[in-house]
Design an enzyme around this catalytic site. Structure first.
Site, short mmCIF file in Angstrom:
data_model
loop_
_atom_site.label_atom_id
_atom_site.label_comp_id
_atom_site.label_asym_id
_atom_site.label_seq_id
_atom_site.Cartn_x
_atom_site.Cartn_y
_atom_site.Cartn_z
N ARG A 174 78.02 -13.79 34.33
CA ARG A 174 77.80 -13.34 33.00
C ARG A 174 76.67 -14.14 32.00
NH1 ARG A 174 80.29 -10.79 35.18
NH2 ARG A 174 82.53 -9.85 34.76
N SER A 252 86.02 -8.11 27.16
CA SER A 252 86.56 -9.46 27.20
C SER A 252 86.04 -10.46 26.18
CB SER A 252 86.42 -10.10 28.29
OG SER A 252 86.71 -9.33 29.71
N GLU A 353 82.26 -14.41 25.02
CA GLU A 353 81.26 -13.48 25.72
C GLU A 353 80.18 -12.60 24.78
OE1 GLU A 353 82.73 -11.10 29.22
OE2 GLU A 353 81.70 -9.66 28.51
C1 LIG Z 1 85.82 -1.63 26.27
C2 LIG Z 1 84.90 -2.66 26.87
C3 LIG Z 1 84.78 -3.16 28.00
C4 LIG Z 1 83.85 -3.92 28.59
N1 LIG Z 1 84.01 -4.34 29.97
C5 LIG Z 1 82.76 -5.14 30.43
C6 LIG Z 1 82.78 -5.49 32.07
O1 LIG Z 1 83.65 -5.18 32.66
N2 LIG Z 1 81.77 -6.32 32.17
C7 LIG Z 1 80.68 -6.55 31.50
O2 LIG Z 1 79.85 -7.31 31.79
N3 LIG Z 1 80.79 -6.36 30.07
C8 LIG Z 1 81.94 -5.56 29.73
N4 LIG Z 1 81.73 -5.16 28.11
C9 LIG Z 1 80.68 -5.70 27.33
C10 LIG Z 1 79.35 -4.97 27.00
O3 LIG Z 1 79.85 -3.51 27.41
C11 LIG Z 1 78.34 -5.15 28.01
O4 LIG Z 1 77.86 -6.35 27.89
C12 LIG Z 1 77.19 -4.36 27.71
O5 LIG Z 1 76.10 -4.58 28.76
C13 LIG Z 1 76.38 -4.31 26.35
O6 LIG Z 1 75.53 -3.44 26.28
P1 LIG Z 1 75.14 -2.99 24.62
O7 LIG Z 1 73.86 -1.81 25.11
O8 LIG Z 1 76.27 -2.20 23.93
O9 LIG Z 1 74.50 -3.99 24.11
P2 LIG Z 1 74.60 -4.70 22.70
O10 LIG Z 1 76.17 -4.86 22.35
O11 LIG Z 1 73.92 -3.84 21.72
O12 LIG Z 1 73.69 -6.14 22.89
C14 LIG Z 1 74.31 -7.18 23.58
C15 LIG Z 1 73.37 -8.18 23.70
O13 LIG Z 1 72.28 -7.71 24.30
C16 LIG Z 1 71.01 -7.64 23.70
N5 LIG Z 1 70.17 -6.41 24.01
C17 LIG Z 1 70.65 -5.15 24.18
N6 LIG Z 1 69.65 -4.24 24.37
C18 LIG Z 1 68.42 -5.05 24.63
C19 LIG Z 1 67.36 -4.77 25.18
N7 LIG Z 1 66.87 -3.44 25.40
N8 LIG Z 1 66.39 -5.95 25.16
C20 LIG Z 1 66.88 -7.36 25.22
N9 LIG Z 1 67.89 -7.53 24.57
C21 LIG Z 1 68.89 -6.73 24.46
C22 LIG Z 1 71.32 -7.66 22.20
O14 LIG Z 1 70.33 -8.34 21.57
C23 LIG Z 1 72.48 -8.70 22.32
O15 LIG Z 1 72.33 -9.76 22.56
C24 LIG Z 1 82.71 -4.39 27.70
C25 LIG Z 1 82.71 -3.97 26.26
C26 LIG Z 1 83.88 -3.05 26.08
C27 LIG Z 1 83.85 -2.52 24.49
#
Ligand SMILES: Cc1cc2nc3c(=O)[nH]c(=O)nc-3n(C[C@H](O)[C@H](O)[C@H](O)COP(=O)(O)OP(=O)(O)OC[C@H]3O[C@@H](n4cnc5c(N)ncnc54)[C@H](O)[C@@H]3O)c2cc1C
Length: 361
Positions: A174, A252, A353
């Site tokens: 992670r 999480s 996280e």
């Molecule tokens: C219901 C639920 C279940 C989930 N299950 C999991 C799981 O099983 N495993 C897991 O690992 N995660 C899980 N997550 C967490 C999340 O979905 C992941 O971390 C996902 O990759 C975040 O993507 P996002 O586009 O929404 O990022 P955001 O929430 O928009 O951003 C997260 C971080 O990434 C950075 N970021 C985003 N895009 C970029 C980019 N293009 N360049 C540089 N930085 C960037 C942002 O600045 C921030 O620091 C879950 C979340 C939810 C709500």
């Protein structure tokens, strides 16, 4: 020199844009400035604009791993919506380059439907492609780092687009270089993955194996593994579903802690017979990973714990949920309460996280 100038970029800016609707937690104040970029050129122009103005920058994907402060973010929130998926076959592999703005689960579904193996256990994770390398997204025995080949990113230190190999990304459990050492330095524009054409699915996670066993599926197809993962995740509200308020979360809230063997033995000794059902997973270099959810419940913070308008999910103690009208202040209070209890009871410091936005970090 970008094709889109900072002046032109300014015309696409919006001001005081609410961020709560763009975050799966549904919490947080406005962005002072907000823009959506769809090309690397526009990205560069946006960065130049922010630098010229001395405005802090936050990069947004799907908003599924962020906690936005109640006061919002005082700078520019840049939503990365670079789209496009390119596929090339290379021997028995398929090499896929996806824009950072592509929806992650849509890409997984696309690949599983074509029998390309490598993403199947990462089904149902919300968010966009660009965020998958940030915390080396993982679930049910698979991690992004296993299939990621390279990342194309804008390096804010040089304002140049660079290609980073998987090794350059310094992936861990992670985590990655983007989350720790070079936090905020790179904006990811595209990600390239390598999948196996007609490859076998990965079934190494006990809960997934049990689920397939119960269905009598011995040699599962990729699509069956995807369906199984989605079904398991739905039971825990780990798939976004507007009808399920337990999915109004960031998934999480804490990373499962990893301990040395000695630290683990000390905890087992302390728990005595009460620790027999403690879930333990082996990780590399002799360390063990414990279930943060188990530790939290053992400290008396159960599923469905209420803290004002937030709480823990009724299906999973590891998820903090917005019960309706919740605030970031309440989320932080509950986070601190959970951390304090686990530290007092087990001497373990849980690490959150999600990324905290607008908290003066
Ligand atoms: C219901 C639920 C279940 C989930 N299950 C999991 C799981 O099983 N495993 C897991 O690992 N995660 C899980 N997550 C967490 C999340 O979905 C992941 O971390 C996902 O990759 C975040 O993507 P996002 O586009 O929404 O990022 P955001 O929430 O928009 O951003 C997260 C971080 O990434 C950075 N970021 C985003 N895009 C970029 C980019 N293009 N360049 C540089 N930085 C960037 C942002 O600045 C921030 O620091 C879950 C979340 C939810 C709500």
């Amino acid at each position: 020199m970008p094709l889109t100038s900072p002046q032109k970029f300014e015309e696409s800016l919006s001001e005081n844009v609410p961020l709560a609707p763009m975050a799966t937690l549904g919490i947080g104040g406005p962005a002072r400035y907000f823009a959506e970029v769809t090309t690397p050129d526009a990205l560069l122009a946006a960065v130049e604009w922010a630098r010229f103005r001395g405005t802090p920058l936050f990069v947004l994907g799907g908003g599924s791993n962020i906690v936005v402060a109640d006061a919002g973010f005082p700078g520019l929130v840049l939503r990365i919506s670079i789209r496009g998926v390119e596929t090339n076959f290379d021997g028995r592999d398929v090499v896929i380059t996806a824009g950072a703005g592509e929806e992650w689960d849509a890409l997984v579904a696309h690949c599983v439907a074509r029998n390309w193996a490598g993403f199947e256990c990462l089904s149902g994770i919300p968010g966009r492609v660009g965020a998958t390398p940030i915390q080396n997204v993982g679930a049910y025995g698979q991690e992004t780092s296993e299939t990621l080949e390279s990342v194309e990113a804008l390096d804010l230190a040089t304002e140049k687009l660079v290609d980073l190999s998987a090794l350059d990304c310094e992936f861990g459990y992670r985590t990655s270089r983007f989350k720790v050492r070079d936090r905020g330095r790179f904006i990811i524009a595209r990600v390239t993955y390598r999948l196996a054409v007609n490859g076998k699915p990965v079934v190494r996670y006990p809960e997934l194996q049990r689920y397939l066993d119960e269905l009598g599926i011995v040699q599962p197809a990729l699509a069956e593994v995807r369906e199984a993962v989605l079904a398991i995740r739905r039971r825990k509200a780990m798939v976004i579903d507007p009808r399920d308020s337990d999915s109004r979360s960031v998934g999480s809230f804490f990373v499962n802690p990893t301990l040395t063997r000695d630290e683990f033995e000390a905890i087992k000794k302390k728990l005595g017979a009460g620790g027999e059902d403690l879930p333990v997973f082996a990780v590399s270099d002799g360390r063990v990973k414990l279930s943060a959810a188990w530790l939290i419940e053992r400290c008396g913070i159960k599923r469905g714990h209420i803290h004002g308008n937030v709480g823990t999910s009724t299906k999973h103690a590891l998820a903090i949920v917005n019960r309706g009208g919740g605030t970031a202040g309440e989320v932080v209070e509950l986070k601190e309460l959970i951390k304090k209890r686990v530290l007092e009871e087990f001497g373990i410091e849980l690490m959150p996280e999600p990324v905290f936005v607008g908290f003066g970090e």
